[in-house]
Structures are given as C-alpha cells and as structure tokens.
Write a protein that holds these residues in place. Sequence first.
Motif, PDB file in Angstrom:
ATOM      1  N   PHE A 238       7.595 -10.126   1.338  1.00 41.92           N
ATOM      2  CA  PHE A 238       8.212  -9.191   2.269  1.00 41.92           C
ATOM      3  C   PHE A 238       8.753  -7.993   1.496  1.00 41.92           C
ATOM      4  CE2 PHE A 238       8.757 -13.451   3.908  1.00 41.92           C
ATOM      5  CZ  PHE A 238       8.459 -13.344   5.252  1.00 41.92           C
ATOM      6  N   ASN A 239       8.710  -6.836   2.119  1.00 37.45           N
ATOM      7  CA  ASN A 239       9.320  -5.629   1.556  1.00 37.45           C
ATOM      8  C   ASN A 239      10.120  -4.929   2.643  1.00 37.45           C
ATOM      9  OD1 ASN A 239       6.442  -5.720  -0.019  1.00 37.45           O
ATOM     10  ND2 ASN A 239       8.128  -5.100  -1.327  1.00 37.45           N
ATOM     11  N   SER A 240      11.336  -4.497   2.293  1.00 32.12           N
ATOM     12  CA  SER A 240      12.147  -3.688   3.204  1.00 32.12           C
ATOM     13  C   SER A 240      12.253  -2.288   2.607  1.00 32.12           C
ATOM     14  CB  SER A 240      13.525  -4.321   3.413  1.00 32.12           C
ATOM     15  OG  SER A 240      14.237  -4.397   2.195  1.00 32.12           O
ATOM     16  N   ASP A 241      13.049  -1.440   3.218  1.00 34.10           N
ATOM     17  CA  ASP A 241      13.219  -0.051   2.787  1.00 34.10           C
ATOM     18  C   ASP A 241      13.655  -0.006   1.321  1.00 34.10           C
ATOM     19  OD1 ASP A 241      14.441   2.484   2.211  1.00 34.10           O
ATOM     20  OD2 ASP A 241      14.606   2.844   4.372  1.00 34.10           O
TER      21      ASP A 241
ATOM     22  N   ASP B 134      18.232  -6.017   5.986  1.00 24.56           N
ATOM     23  CA  ASP B 134      17.287  -5.048   6.544  1.00 24.56           C
ATOM     24  C   ASP B 134      16.027  -5.774   7.002  1.00 24.56           C
ATOM     25  OD1 ASP B 134      18.855  -2.857   6.187  1.00 24.56           O
ATOM     26  OD2 ASP B 134      17.723  -2.035   4.501  1.00 24.56           O
ATOM     27  N   LEU B 135      15.421  -5.267   8.057  1.00 24.57           N
ATOM     28  CA  LEU B 135      14.181  -5.817   8.568  1.00 24.57           C
ATOM     29  C   LEU B 135      13.033  -5.500   7.606  1.00 24.57           C
ATOM     30  CD1 LEU B 135      12.873  -7.277  10.984  1.00 24.57           C
ATOM     31  CD2 LEU B 135      12.446  -5.018  11.974  1.00 24.57           C
ATOM     32  N   ALA B 136      12.145  -6.452   7.418  1.00 25.72           N
ATOM     33  CA  ALA B 136      10.976  -6.242   6.553  1.00 25.72           C
ATOM     34  C   ALA B 136      10.076  -5.167   7.151  1.00 25.72           C
ATOM     35  CB  ALA B 136      10.202  -7.535   6.382  1.00 25.72           C
ATOM     36  N   GLU B 137       9.607  -4.274   6.304  1.00 26.64           N
ATOM     37  CA  GLU B 137       8.643  -3.258   6.728  1.00 26.64           C
ATOM     38  C   GLU B 137       7.217  -3.730   6.468  1.00 26.64           C
ATOM     39  OE1 GLU B 137       9.810   0.241   4.572  1.00 26.64           O
ATOM     40  OE2 GLU B 137      11.462   0.650   5.952  1.00 26.64           O
ATOM     41  N   ILE B 138       7.073  -4.600   5.468  1.00 27.76           N
ATOM     42  CA  ILE B 138       5.762  -5.130   5.088  1.00 27.76           C
ATOM     43  C   ILE B 138       5.892  -6.639   4.936  1.00 27.76           C
ATOM     44  CG2 ILE B 138       3.958  -5.169   3.316  1.00 27.76           C
ATOM     45  CD1 ILE B 138       4.834  -2.312   2.556  1.00 27.76           C
ATOM     46  N   LYS B 139       4.917  -7.353   5.468  1.00 26.31           N
ATOM     47  CA  LYS B 139       4.844  -8.806   5.309  1.00 26.31           C
ATOM     48  C   LYS B 139       3.396  -9.121   4.969  1.00 26.31           C
ATOM     49  CE  LYS B 139       5.298 -13.119   7.902  1.00 26.31           C
ATOM     50  NZ  LYS B 139       5.629 -13.690   9.207  1.00 26.31           N
ATOM     51  N   LYS B 140       3.180  -9.761   3.835  1.00 25.55           N
ATOM     52  CA  LYS B 140       1.822 -10.066   3.400  1.00 25.55           C
ATOM     53  C   LYS B 140       1.733 -11.547   3.055  1.00 25.55           C
ATOM     54  CE  LYS B 140      -1.904  -8.664   0.462  1.00 25.55           C
ATOM     55  NZ  LYS B 140      -2.522  -7.636  -0.284  1.00 25.55           N
ATOM     56  N   LYS B 141       0.668 -12.200   3.536  1.00 30.24           N
ATOM     57  CA  LYS B 141       0.468 -13.629   3.295  1.00 30.24           C
ATOM     58  C   LYS B 141      -0.550 -13.822   2.178  1.00 30.24           C
ATOM     59  CE  LYS B 141      -1.988 -16.238   6.207  1.00 30.24           C
ATOM     60  NZ  LYS B 141      -2.346 -17.050   7.381  1.00 30.24           N
ATOM     61  N   PHE B 142      -0.255 -14.767   1.295  1.00 28.92           N
ATOM     62  CA  PHE B 142      -1.155 -15.165   0.219  1.00 28.92           C
ATOM     63  C   PHE B 142      -1.336 -16.676   0.293  1.00 28.92           C
ATOM     64  CE2 PHE B 142       1.254 -11.545  -1.314  1.00 28.92           C
ATOM     65  CZ  PHE B 142       0.295 -10.726  -1.880  1.00 28.92           C
TER      66      PHE B 142
ATOM     67  N   LEU C 286      14.222   2.600  -0.796  1.00 28.41           N
ATOM     68  CA  LEU C 286      15.290   3.546  -1.148  1.00 28.41           C
ATOM     69  C   LEU C 286      16.657   3.027  -0.724  1.00 28.41           C
ATOM     70  CD1 LEU C 286      13.551   6.945  -0.313  1.00 28.41           C
ATOM     71  CD2 LEU C 286      13.898   5.883  -2.563  1.00 28.41           C
ATOM     72  N   LYS C 287      16.748   2.494   0.486  1.00 31.11           N
ATOM     73  CA  LYS C 287      18.019   1.941   0.967  1.00 31.11           C
ATOM     74  C   LYS C 287      18.468   0.767   0.094  1.00 31.11           C
ATOM     75  CE  LYS C 287      20.299   0.253   5.113  1.00 31.11           C
ATOM     76  NZ  LYS C 287      20.111  -0.175   6.501  1.00 31.11           N
ATOM     77  N   ALA C 288      17.530  -0.096  -0.249  1.00 31.45           N
ATOM     78  CA  ALA C 288      17.860  -1.248  -1.093  1.00 31.45           C
ATOM     79  C   ALA C 288      18.343  -0.782  -2.470  1.00 31.45           C
ATOM     80  CB  ALA C 288      16.652  -2.165  -1.234  1.00 31.45           C
ATOM     81  N   LYS C 289      17.674   0.237  -3.019  1.00 30.55           N
ATOM     82  CA  LYS C 289      18.065   0.756  -4.335  1.00 30.55           C
ATOM     83  C   LYS C 289      19.466   1.343  -4.280  1.00 30.55           C
ATOM     84  CE  LYS C 289      16.460   3.652  -8.096  1.00 30.55           C
ATOM     85  NZ  LYS C 289      15.403   4.510  -8.603  1.00 30.55           N
ATOM     86  N   GLU C 290      19.767   2.078  -3.221  1.00 32.80           N
ATOM     87  CA  GLU C 290      21.119   2.653  -3.057  1.00 32.80           C
ATOM     88  C   GLU C 290      22.178   1.561  -2.994  1.00 32.80           C
ATOM     89  OE1 GLU C 290      21.022   5.029   0.496  1.00 32.80           O
ATOM     90  OE2 GLU C 290      19.735   6.555  -0.426  1.00 32.80           O
ATOM     91  N   GLN C 291      21.840   0.439  -2.383  1.00 33.43           N
ATOM     92  CA  GLN C 291      22.787  -0.669  -2.236  1.00 33.43           C
ATOM     93  C   GLN C 291      22.788  -1.613  -3.440  1.00 33.43           C
ATOM     94  OE1 GLN C 291      21.398  -2.346   1.473  1.00 33.43           O
ATOM     95  NE2 GLN C 291      22.698  -0.982   2.678  1.00 33.43           N
ATOM     96  N   GLY C 292      21.884  -1.357  -4.384  1.00 33.14           N
ATOM     97  CA  GLY C 292      21.828  -2.181  -5.591  1.00 33.14           C
ATOM     98  C   GLY C 292      21.266  -3.576  -5.358  1.00 33.14           C
ATOM     99  N   VAL C 293      20.348  -3.696  -4.374  1.00 34.09           N
ATOM    100  CA  VAL C 293      19.734  -4.990  -4.088  1.00 34.09           C
ATOM    101  C   VAL C 293      18.213  -4.865  -4.192  1.00 34.09           C
ATOM    102  CG1 VAL C 293      21.617  -5.762  -2.594  1.00 34.09           C
ATOM    103  CG2 VAL C 293      19.650  -4.589  -1.581  1.00 34.09           C
ATOM    104  N   ASP C 294      17.540  -5.997  -4.243  1.00 34.90           N
ATOM    105  CA  ASP C 294      16.078  -6.005  -4.280  1.00 34.90           C
ATOM    106  C   ASP C 294      15.512  -5.683  -2.904  1.00 34.90           C
ATOM    107  OD1 ASP C 294      15.890  -6.702  -6.974  1.00 34.90           O
ATOM    108  OD2 ASP C 294      15.947  -8.844  -6.537  1.00 34.90           O
ATOM    109  N   ASP C 295      14.350  -5.049  -2.893  1.00 32.85           N
ATOM    110  CA  ASP C 295      13.669  -4.764  -1.627  1.00 32.85           C
ATOM    111  C   ASP C 295      12.508  -5.714  -1.371  1.00 32.85           C
ATOM    112  OD1 ASP C 295      12.127  -3.578  -3.735  1.00 32.85           O
ATOM    113  OD2 ASP C 295      11.029  -2.466  -2.208  1.00 32.85           O
TER     114      ASP C 295
END
Length: 134
Positions: free
Chosen positions: A14-17, A49-57, A19-28
């Motif tokens: 999963f990936n969230s925003d 934050d809601l995931a922007e990308i979800k990829k299955k492997f 830039l927002k995550a970086k500003e908050q000092g957390v992983d995206d």
Amino acid sequence: MKVKSNMTKEIFMFNSDRLKAKEQGVDDTWFAVNNDENNPLDYNPWNQDLAEIKKKFLLLDQCVILFRPAFAKDEYSNREYNKGCYFLEITNQDGSITYSSKKLYTWEQLTPLAALFKDLSFSAASRVWKAKKL
C-alpha cells in the motif's frame, strides 16, 4: 511432523500520500500478508491516511522459518514445562506443508539452525531438514 492446510499467501503493498507522510515523519508504504479482501488494511498505520495505491503480489515459495514456543502446562498437575524452549518449524508460503522439530531447543540453539534455511526455496529447505534429521 508434517501438517497440511490450504491457505494461499499473498502480499499487499500500500502507498499513501508520500509528501504528507514525509511532512509528518512517517512512512508512506506498508505491507500486509494474506490480507482479507473484505477487510483491507487501506489506511496507513502511522497517520491513518487512505491508501492511494494497493498492489497485490503472490509470494514465492521460499521457506518460512518459525520459532514456536514449547512452554506448556500439564492440565492435571498444573505443572509448567519447557519454559524457554522452542520447536523449529519450516513451512512453505501457502502453509500447506509444515515440518516441526522432534526436539526442543533454546533460542540460542535455534538461531544457527534457522540460518540453515535462510533464502532457500521450500523444496531445498525440505532436503536440508531431512538431511539434518530435525
């Protein structure tokens, strides 16, 4: 001992925003193994934050190594046994085949044994398991 089950293992990324995550000092980016499609982990565990990308492997069939605690209690005498001891287990990614050691080990004894299976396919790990008579 060999145990069978029928569970397919997948991994979700999963990936969230970013830039927002970086500003908050957390992983995206975060991962989930065998996530339930009906109850996905669509929210970033660090900032919600809601995931922007979800990829299955699909996970490849590498050996999964488990240290299973052997701490047990006799239900009749209430006496405790095997504190600080573990079984060594290996399984394939879908959990359909599991080998469990016949012997109990301390954590310190298990570490070098587990290293024997690092980065091996499950079929290669099975051959090592049988050769070592675990």
